[in-house]
Each structure stands twice: as C-alpha cells, then as structure tokens.
Design an enzyme around this catalytic site. Structure first.
Site, PDB file in Angstrom:
ATOM      1  CG  HIS A 306      -2.079   0.938   1.059  1.00 22.29           C
ATOM      2  ND1 HIS A 306      -1.986   2.285   1.306  1.00 22.29           N
ATOM      3  CD2 HIS A 306      -3.330   0.696   0.615  1.00 22.29           C
ATOM      4  CE1 HIS A 306      -3.150   2.843   1.030  1.00 22.29           C
ATOM      5  NE2 HIS A 306      -3.982   1.909   0.610  1.00 22.29           N
ATOM      6  CG  ASP A 363      -8.581  -3.812  -2.891  1.00 22.12           C
ATOM      7  OD1 ASP A 363      -9.753  -3.667  -2.528  1.00 22.12           O
ATOM      8  OD2 ASP A 363      -7.935  -2.922  -3.465  1.00 22.12           O
TER       9      ASP A 363
HETATM   10  N1  CMC Z   1       4.105  -7.487  -5.187  1.00 17.91           N
HETATM   11  C1  CMC Z   1       5.453  -7.503  -5.345  1.00 17.91           C
HETATM   12  N2  CMC Z   1       6.244  -6.454  -5.129  1.00 17.91           N
HETATM   13  C2  CMC Z   1       5.665  -5.307  -4.740  1.00 17.91           C
HETATM   14  C3  CMC Z   1       4.281  -5.204  -4.548  1.00 17.91           C
HETATM   15  C4  CMC Z   1       3.491  -6.364  -4.796  1.00 17.91           C
HETATM   16  N3  CMC Z   1       2.167  -6.317  -4.627  1.00 17.91           N
HETATM   17  N4  CMC Z   1       3.969  -3.950  -4.163  1.00 17.91           N
HETATM   18  C5  CMC Z   1       5.120  -3.280  -4.112  1.00 17.91           C
HETATM   19  N5  CMC Z   1       6.152  -4.101  -4.445  1.00 17.91           N
HETATM   20  C6  CMC Z   1       7.590  -3.763  -4.435  1.00 17.91           C
HETATM   21  C7  CMC Z   1       7.970  -2.915  -5.630  1.00 17.91           C
HETATM   22  O1  CMC Z   1       8.361  -3.726  -6.712  1.00 17.91           O
HETATM   23  C8  CMC Z   1       9.100  -2.104  -5.058  1.00 17.91           C
HETATM   24  O2  CMC Z   1      10.237  -2.935  -4.976  1.00 17.91           O
HETATM   25  P1  CMC Z   1      11.715  -2.295  -5.167  1.00 17.91           P
HETATM   26  O3  CMC Z   1      11.883  -1.331  -4.023  1.00 17.91           O
HETATM   27  O4  CMC Z   1      12.645  -3.459  -5.104  1.00 17.91           O
HETATM   28  O5  CMC Z   1      11.710  -1.610  -6.497  1.00 17.91           O
HETATM   29  C9  CMC Z   1       8.651  -1.836  -3.610  1.00 17.91           C
HETATM   30  O6  CMC Z   1       7.810  -2.954  -3.282  1.00 17.91           O
HETATM   31  C10 CMC Z   1       7.874  -0.547  -3.414  1.00 17.91           C
HETATM   32  O7  CMC Z   1       6.816  -0.531  -4.336  1.00 17.91           O
HETATM   33  P2  CMC Z   1       6.187   0.757  -5.014  1.00 17.91           P
HETATM   34  O8  CMC Z   1       5.569   0.381  -6.315  1.00 17.91           O
HETATM   35  O9  CMC Z   1       7.191   1.868  -4.996  1.00 17.91           O
HETATM   36  O10 CMC Z   1       5.081   1.138  -3.972  1.00 17.91           O
HETATM   37  P3  CMC Z   1       3.917   2.154  -4.233  1.00 17.91           P
HETATM   38  O11 CMC Z   1       3.643   2.806  -2.945  1.00 17.91           O
HETATM   39  O12 CMC Z   1       4.205   3.037  -5.405  1.00 17.91           O
HETATM   40  O13 CMC Z   1       2.713   1.196  -4.696  1.00 17.91           O
HETATM   41  C11 CMC Z   1       0.827  -0.228  -4.632  1.00 17.91           C
HETATM   42  C12 CMC Z   1       1.664   0.810  -3.858  1.00 17.91           C
HETATM   43  C13 CMC Z   1      -0.456  -0.500  -3.839  1.00 17.91           C
HETATM   44  C14 CMC Z   1       0.413   0.369  -5.989  1.00 17.91           C
HETATM   45  C15 CMC Z   1       1.657  -1.514  -4.813  1.00 17.91           C
HETATM   46  O14 CMC Z   1       2.004  -2.052  -3.564  1.00 17.91           O
HETATM   47  C16 CMC Z   1       0.930  -2.573  -5.648  1.00 17.91           C
HETATM   48  O15 CMC Z   1       1.010  -2.525  -6.872  1.00 17.91           O
HETATM   49  N6  CMC Z   1       0.183  -3.530  -4.984  1.00 17.91           N
HETATM   50  C17 CMC Z   1      -0.610  -4.490  -5.707  1.00 17.91           C
HETATM   51  C18 CMC Z   1      -1.939  -3.853  -6.112  1.00 17.91           C
HETATM   52  C19 CMC Z   1      -2.897  -3.683  -4.947  1.00 17.91           C
HETATM   53  O16 CMC Z   1      -3.095  -4.607  -4.153  1.00 17.91           O
HETATM   54  N7  CMC Z   1      -3.536  -2.504  -4.875  1.00 17.91           N
HETATM   55  C20 CMC Z   1      -4.556  -2.219  -3.862  1.00 17.91           C
HETATM   56  C21 CMC Z   1      -4.151  -1.128  -2.919  1.00 17.91           C
HETATM   57  S1  CMC Z   1      -5.274  -1.072  -1.518  1.00 17.91           S
HETATM   58  C22 CMC Z   1      -6.770  -0.493  -2.156  1.00 17.91           C
HETATM   59  C23 CMC Z   1      -6.739   0.945  -2.450  1.00 17.91           C
HETATM   60  O17 CMC Z   1      -6.847   1.741  -1.509  1.00 17.91           O
HETATM   61  O18 CMC Z   1      -6.607   1.298  -3.640  1.00 17.91           O
END
Ligand code: CMC
Length: 427
Positions: A306, A363
């Site tokens: 998240h 989710d």
């Molecule tokens: N699976 C694998 N790796 C992940 C995941 C995941 N679900 N989420 C983040 N990472 C890794 C990412 O690859 C990165 O790794 P590194 O530092 O080695 O490059 C690190 O964790 C940080 O990730 P980020 O993309 O910079 O984090 P963010 O804050 O930009 O993204 C997120 C947050 C929710 C978009 C992301 O965690 C994600 O894509 N999760 C899966 C989709 C999901 O479940 N979304 C629902 C969110 S809750 C409902 C809502 O409120 O919308």
C-alpha cells in the site's frame, strides 16, 4: 511561535511557513515557492505532496490508523451502519436518530431512475466491464440532472447528496443486471439501503427474494471500511475534476474510472483472478510468490502493499475477522481460501515482503469475502465504488466549499529545445 522552513537555492535563502495538522503532521507550505524562487518541486506519484487541507479522514500509515472525522474505523465498523457513517463522512458529525431517519427518507425520494437511462444501458454490449458502464451511466446522470448545485446553499447541497447516494446505488446494480440479461430492478423504498443493494442485484421477477441478513450485515461493514481514504487516486481525481467546477456526477464518474485500475480498487477483482489462476495451475502459492519477487517478471502479488500503510492496513484486519465469521456462518468451504491463506502466511515471513513492508491490504480480503457472499468477480470493484461514494461526495463538497483553486500541476519539460520546422522534402 510558528515554524518555518528554510530553503537555499543558488546561494539565496528563502523562508516558507510550516503547517501542522491536528495530529501533528508537518507540511511545508510552498504556495509562494515559484513566485519567490522561480523553481517548482517535482514529486511523481505525489508521494510527498499534500494537495489540500482536509477535515474528513485521518490516516497514519506507519501506525495503521484510520479515522473518519475523528472516529476510529474500528469503532465505526463495530457500532454504526453504512448510512450513518456516510452522513458522518459527508456532513462532519454523527447523525442523531432523527437525522439518520430523515436522511434515509430523503434518499428514498430519489431512488427512481429516469426510464430513458435504460436506452443508454441498452447500447452497451453484455460483456462490457461493469466499471466502464458505471462510469458512463454516472456521467449520463448529468444529462438528466443538468442543474448544477449551488454548493453555498445547504439545502441544495443536501438534496444533491441524497440524489447521488440514491441513484448511484441503483445504476451500480444495473450494470450487473445488464451483464446477466436480467430486467433492470427498482429500489424498494420500504427496505434498507444495503438490503436494497442485494435485492436490486439478485431479485428476479420469477419469484420472491429475501436477502440473507448475515450477508447484508457483512456488506454494510465492508461499505463502512471503504467509505473514505483521504487523498487516494480516485478521490484526488474527483477533487481534481471538481476543481474545474465540473458537476458532482461528472466528477464521480471520473473517480469511478480511476478506481477501476488494478493498482487501486480493481485490485479486489485482480486478487480473485490471481487466486483462480494459481488454483488452475496446480495451487502452488510459493511459485507465485517467487514470480512476484522476480524483478524481470512484471507480476505483482495483488492485494499486497500500500502506498501509505507501511505497517498494516487497519481495514484489512477488520475484514479478515469479518471474513472468518461470515465464512463460518455461511458454512463456506472454498479451496481458493486455502491458497489465499498459504500466500498470506508465506509472504508475511518472506524477507522480500517484510523488508519492503508489504502487508495484505483491504483488497486481499474483500475479494475473498465478496466471493463467499455470492458477488460475481467483475462486480467487486463496483462494490468498492458504492462504499467509497460518501467519501467522494464529502471530498468534492469540501473542495468546493473551501473554494479551492483549479488543480493544475506544473512539470519539468525534458523534450527537445526550440528547433526549426522541417518541410516534408527535407525529412
Ligand atoms: N508485489 C510484489 N512487489 C511489490 C508489490 C506487490 N504487490 N507492491 C510493491 N512491491 C515492491 C515494488 O516492486 C518495489 O520494490 P523495489 O523497491 O525493489 O523496487 C517496492 O515494493 C515498493 O513498491 P512501489 O511500487 O514503490 O510502492 P507504491 O507505494 O508506489 O505502490 C501499490 C503501492 C499499492 C500500488 C503496490 O504495492 C501494488 O502494486 N500492490 C498491488 C496492487 C494492490 O493490491 N492494490 C490495492 C491497494 S489497496 C486499495 C486501495 O486503496 O486502492
């Protein structure tokens, strides 16, 4: 004495005011940054940027805290119902019993949808995704309600709130009825809001329908947990669109589109699809965990991670408990759940997920519980939208009442510098 922040740029020092929120969150007010220094800030994904001051929701991602108007999500989910929480989120205070009853009565005044909306829904193919249809139908409501709301007028704003709460619920369920080829259903003004959701979805003209009270109670709680989440992608979209003084329906329609994406609300559908795929391919959860960790593989573990919760998602905790209770009450024994449990257990002790603070989010569990409640997978995100509606309305209203300026970020241009036009024969 109020705090200030000092910025040094090209040997010059500039002072900026510091704003401190109710819960001691600190923000540097850079409103005068460009006029004073000529520079802007850059922050893709707005990871460090506040777009507004807001009195609606407090969220502490490090501590796993979520509160609406000062009330903890745990207390609200345990004691209140969805319309009560909607009233709180939109109008700022918990309603008295009389105010709540009036709110329900006033919502009922608007539950009938213009029959001509049916012509619009008829134009969609049956297999269209319900979120796409919902976004279009919400926008179409503007055509049937062209008068823009005077946000300064409390009565008009109240009516717009009731109208939106009423019509959005009905058209949301119509997206499902259309996909199934069922006749579109009407709201029953003698029944409750969430019970009506179930009826609108599943009642058929061929026989009586009684919504299961366990399912209605679980959905009510799920809607409360989704009611607002401060400046997330869809809410920021609603505020941004509304900042141009576009109407409430148009702004919410844009919010629906933003919510649809799999990184946001669309994740609840994506979680279930991921679990089904794991099951189809032999049920090896660890293989998918490895895929999620592989930087050469675009696969992400859906329902994990998240942007703001770096400890745990408090909504996920409540839903997980509710999911266990509901599954036990309904006697659901679903092999998909075992895969979900295995994934969760393995990820929670895996160095990759632990070091990146990736925990199951709302989710991850909402998809599982929706499935147990008999909700079709591609309606999961529509349910998120129904739950989030009061938040979108409250944020739109706050933005307009506070007379916020039109949202218009700047950029750092990195394209070609000025060059001479080249005629066809010389290209
Ligand atoms: N699976 C694998 N790796 C992940 C995941 C995941 N679900 N989420 C983040 N990472 C890794 C990412 O690859 C990165 O790794 P590194 O530092 O080695 O490059 C690190 O964790 C940080 O990730 P980020 O993309 O910079 O984090 P963010 O804050 O930009 O993204 C997120 C947050 C929710 C978009 C992301 O965690 C994600 O894509 N999760 C899966 C989709 C999901 O479940 N979304 C629902 C969110 S809750 C409902 C809502 O409120 O919308």
């Amino acid at each position: 004495m109020s705090k200030t922040a000092i910025l040094e740029l090209d040997g010059n020092k500039y002072e900026f005011p510091v704003i401190v929120g109710t819960e001691n969150e600190v923000a540097i007010d850079i409103d005068k940054l460009r006029s004073a220094t000529g520079a802007i800030t850059i922050d893709p994904g707005y990871k460090n940027s506040g777009s507004c001051k807001s009195e609606i929701t407090f969220l502490d991602g490090e501590e796993g805290i979520l509160r609406y108007r000062g009330y903890s999500i745990e207390q609200l989910a345990g004691n209140a119902n969805f319309l009560e929480v909607s009233y709180l989120v939109i109008f700022g205070e918990l309603p008295t019993a009389k105010q709540l009853e009036q709110f329900e009565t006033d919502i009922r005044k608007y539950t009938l949808i213009n029959e001509e909306m049916k012509n619009i829904i008829d134009g969609f193919p049956k297999n269209a995704h319900p979120m796409g249809v919902l976004s279009c139908l919400t926008s179409a409501l503007t055509a049937f309600n062209p008068k823009s709301v005077n946000v300064e007028n409390e009565k008009e704003m109240y009516e717009a709130v009731c109208k939106t709460m009423a019509k959005f619920l009905v058209i949301a369920t119509w997206t499902y009825r259309k996909s199934m080829g069922y006749p579109l259903n009407y709201y029953d003004n003698t029944k409750g809001y969430v019970e009506n959701f179930m009826r609108l979805m599943f009642e058929l003209p061929t026989g009586p329908y009684a919504a299961n009270p366990t399912i209605v109670a679980a959905l009510d709680k799920l809607f409360i947990l989704h009611a607002d989440h401060e400046q997330n992608c869809s809410t920021s979209t609603v505020r941004m669109v509304g900042s141009s003084h576009a109407g409430l329906f148009a702004s919410i329609s844009a919010g629906v589109s933003a919510l649809w994406g799999p990184l946001h609300g669309g994740a609840n559908q994506a979680v279930l699809e991921m679990l089904e795929e794991i099951q189809k391919n032999g049920g090896d959860a660890d293989k998918y965990l490895e895929k999620a960790k592989d930087k050469n593989d675009p696969f992400r573990l859906m329902g994990f991670g998240h942007r703001v919760y770096k400890n745990f998602d408090p909504r996920a905790k409540i839903i997980k408990k509710a999911a266990d209770e509901v599954l036990a009450t309904l006697g659901v024994n679903d092999p998909i759940l075992n895969i979900a449990k295995k994934l969760e257990e393995s990820a929670l002790v895996d160095e990759y997920f632990v070091s990146r603070k990736l925990y199951p989010n709302v989710d991850f569990y909402s998809g599982i519980i929706y499935r147990a409640l008999g909700i079709p997978t591609d309606m999961f995100t529509v349910l998120f939208a129904i739950g989030r509606l009061p938040g979108w309305i409250a944020q739109w209203k706050e933005m307009r009442v506070n007379k916020e300026p039109i949202g218009r970020p700047r950029q750092v241009y990195t394209g070609p510098a000025l060059r001479e036009f080249v005629p066809f024969e010389k290209r």
